[in-house]
Design a protein around this motif. Structure first.
Motif, PDB file in Angstrom:
ATOM      1  N   UNK A  82     -38.910  61.531 -43.023  1.00 26.68           N
ATOM      2  CA  UNK A  82     -40.256  62.007 -42.648  1.00 26.68           C
ATOM      3  C   UNK A  82     -40.537  63.353 -43.293  1.00 26.68           C
ATOM      4  N   UNK A  83     -41.812  63.699 -43.365  1.00 25.29           N
ATOM      5  CA  UNK A  83     -42.184  65.016 -43.891  1.00 25.29           C
ATOM      6  C   UNK A  83     -41.536  66.106 -43.047  1.00 25.29           C
ATOM      7  N   UNK A  84     -41.482  65.868 -41.726  1.00 23.81           N
ATOM      8  CA  UNK A  84     -40.912  66.885 -40.849  1.00 23.81           C
ATOM      9  C   UNK A  84     -39.464  67.186 -41.242  1.00 23.81           C
ATOM     10  N   UNK A  85     -38.620  66.155 -41.340  1.00 25.78           N
ATOM     11  CA  UNK A  85     -37.201  66.389 -41.669  1.00 25.78           C
ATOM     12  C   UNK A  85     -37.056  67.029 -43.047  1.00 25.78           C
ATOM     13  N   UNK A  86     -37.859  66.547 -44.008  1.00 28.34           N
ATOM     14  CA  UNK A  86     -37.728  67.053 -45.374  1.00 28.34           C
ATOM     15  C   UNK A  86     -38.173  68.516 -45.440  1.00 28.34           C
ATOM     16  N   UNK A  87     -39.299  68.831 -44.758  1.00 26.67           N
ATOM     17  CA  UNK A  87     -39.783  70.213 -44.785  1.00 26.67           C
ATOM     18  C   UNK A  87     -38.777  71.169 -44.165  1.00 26.67           C
TER      19      UNK A  87
END
Ligand code: HEM
Length: 492
Positions: free
Chosen positions: A160-165
């Motif tokens: 997810x964008x959250x984990x990657x960010x």
């Protein structure tokens, strides 16, 4: 010590396994100020880099998660929370840090070594549009790539964008002012049923080389290849520079796709046939340009209509990559009623076309590449579909690995896809030799335009001119070092 078998605990995981990802952020950077600051920061980055063995574990965990919950993996549905971080350097970056010993193995002259020159100075070679003559060529690229000042790339793929960010923030905190961002690009797999399909709609990521000695249960299809074709420094030669052992070259391409225009082209040029509606004729044209139907089913096995059960079937009966373009050869050599020689998959991996005709399998194997790209940009909007014109940028963040850029990416693009005379097996109606034309999807060649032969099964010498639907806007060649090279040679 040099090794002839790569160590999965030493190789970066994306090279031979592939980081599982629904989204991936590429952070292209320049090393800023005193390079030793960056090399010191690297000490804390190295433990974040996932090895092939770790990525293999992640993939197993995903399979287990999917078995229990019925979804996960790269497909639709939530992923297990996970990320994978990788790092690679351009020649400019290695030079800045004072690291020597990395060059394209088959290149005898640094002036023509694509890695040493950088992709900006190789752009004319691979057919990108631009201005200026051979000595002064400037590709029509995004300024971020058009200044040829990228020293390296760190990329993080994940669920997810959250984990990657979150992971990207951690990395940027460690690097601090030792780097300057050149450009960050976010790739996203497409939604729901289109997940795994590139933006033209075709299932991608099916055919990648498996490796002798590493892949224990390779799926039926092309035979595993020797590790030395993908991994550098696989030799017992004691003079091998340690920095290249268990590394790989990464070719990155920023490829925009003109999707509404592509769809309109198919719609206005349906292949005509007795039992074909216009819609089916358009679908057949697309399949004959790619070499597979949208489902992934290879047209060599099912030349007349899509077969989604076959397309999806990498796991159940292992058939979707088990073909060799030999079905037609039993009819007549040079025939292309199943699959045109100009189809993207046949141009970029000619399988038995090559090996059955006196050209050794090892030569073909030296031109295999491991593709690990991801899509970027939004779905086509109603407005774009109505106007048949692209408004929002979208396409493929193309990544491939190989042990030699001259034999790998550059060769496939330049000597196969962009070369109208490859493969020289095609015959016309009268049995004379025929130039197949360019790769229908990625072929680009300033001299001959995009003339493609053989899209109509009933007319093997029929030529059509296909507009450019892929617009390269940048790229770079990188070297992806092993964990030990990062830790013991590059980090300070
Ligand atoms: C396979 C699309 C760029 C090399 C494929 C497949 C699709 C596809 C749909 C079939 C799926 C599969 O076999 O895994 C695209 C699109 C591109 C693009 C839309 C650009 C936006 C490239 C480039 C190269 C390349 C730049 C290399 C120069 C290959 C290779 C295969 C492949 C080697 C596997 C062929 C095989 O083993 O049968 N591509 N591709 N592609 N593509 Fe591309």
């Amino acid at each position: 010590t040099p090794a002839t078998t790569p160590d999965p605990h030493n190789i970066q995981g994306d090279i031979i396994v592939g980081i599982p990802k629904k989204t991936q952020t590429y952070f292209f950077f320049q090393i800023d100020g005193d390079p030793s600051l960056f090399r010191k920061a690297l000490v804390d980055i190295v433990p974040l880099i996932k090895t092939a063995a770790q990525v293999q574990k992640d993939r197993e965990a995903l399979r287990e998660h999917k078995r229990r919950h019925g979804h996960g993996g790269d497909g639709p549905g939530p992923l297990l929370k996970m990320t994978g971080t990788q790092i690679a350097f351009s020649n400019a970056g290695l030079v800045k840090m004072g690291i020597s010993g990395v060059a394209t193995p088959s290149s005898s002259d640094p002036k023509s070594d694509p890695f040493v020159k950088g992709q900006f100075r190789d752009a004319q070679n691979i057919g990108d549009a631009g201005t200026g003559d051979a000595d002064n060529f400037k590709p029509a690229w995004d300024p971020a790539f058009g200044n040829a000042n990228i020293d390296g790339v760190i990329f993080v793929g994940g669920d997810s964008h959250h984990s990657v960010n979150e992971k990207m923030e951690e990395i940027k905190r460690i690097l601090g002012p030792s780097v300057k961002e050149v450009i960050s690009i976010i790739g996203d797999t497409r939604p729901k049923n289109e997940s795994g399909h590139e933006h033209f709609g075709f299932l991608d990521g099916i055919s990648n080389p498996t490796i002798e000695g590493l892949d224990k249960n390779p799926l039926p299809g092309p035979k595993p290849i020797a590790a030395k074709h993908l991994i550098t420094g696989q030799t017992s030669d004691a003079n091998t520079p340690p920095v290249i052992i268990d590394g790989s070259f990464l070719a990155f391409r920023y490829l925009f796709q003109l999707v509404p225009e592509f769809n309109e082209f198919l719609k206005s040029n349906p292949i005509k046939g007795k039992n074909l509606s216009d819609e089916e004729g358009s679908e057949l044209l697309g399949a004959r340009m790619v070499g597979r139907w949208k489902s992934g089913a290879p047209i060599d096995l099912t030349p007349n209509k899509d077969d989604p059960n076959l397309g999806n079937d990498s796991q159940r009966n292992h058939r979707n990559n088990n073909f060799f373009y030999t079905n037609e050869l039993t009819v007549t050599m040079g025939d292309q009623t199943h699959c045109p020689f100009s189809a993207h998959t046949r141009k970029t991996n000619p399988r038995a076309d090559f090996t059955e005709h006196g050209r050794g399998g090892d030569i073909l194997d030296s031109h295999r590449i491991a593709r690990r790209g991801i899509q970027f940009g939004p779905e086509v909007t109603q407005e774009e579909a109505n106007n048949k014109r692209t408004i929002h940028g979208r396409g493929l963040l193309f990544v491939c690995y190989q042990s030699d850029i001259l034999n790998g990416f550059q060769f496939v693009q330049k000597s196969w896809a962009n070369n109208p005379d490859f493969l020289d097996l095609a015959l016309d109606n009268k049995g004379n030799k025929l130039s197949p034309g360019l790769d229908s999807i990625i072929g680009q060649n300033a001299e001959s335009g995009r003339d493609v032969v053989g899209t109509d099964p009933a007319d093997p010498d029929g030529k059509i001119t296909i507009p450019r639907f892929i617009v390269p806007r940048g790229g770079e060649y990188f070297f992806s070092p092993s964990i030990t090279a990062l830790r013991d040679i590059i980090a300070l």
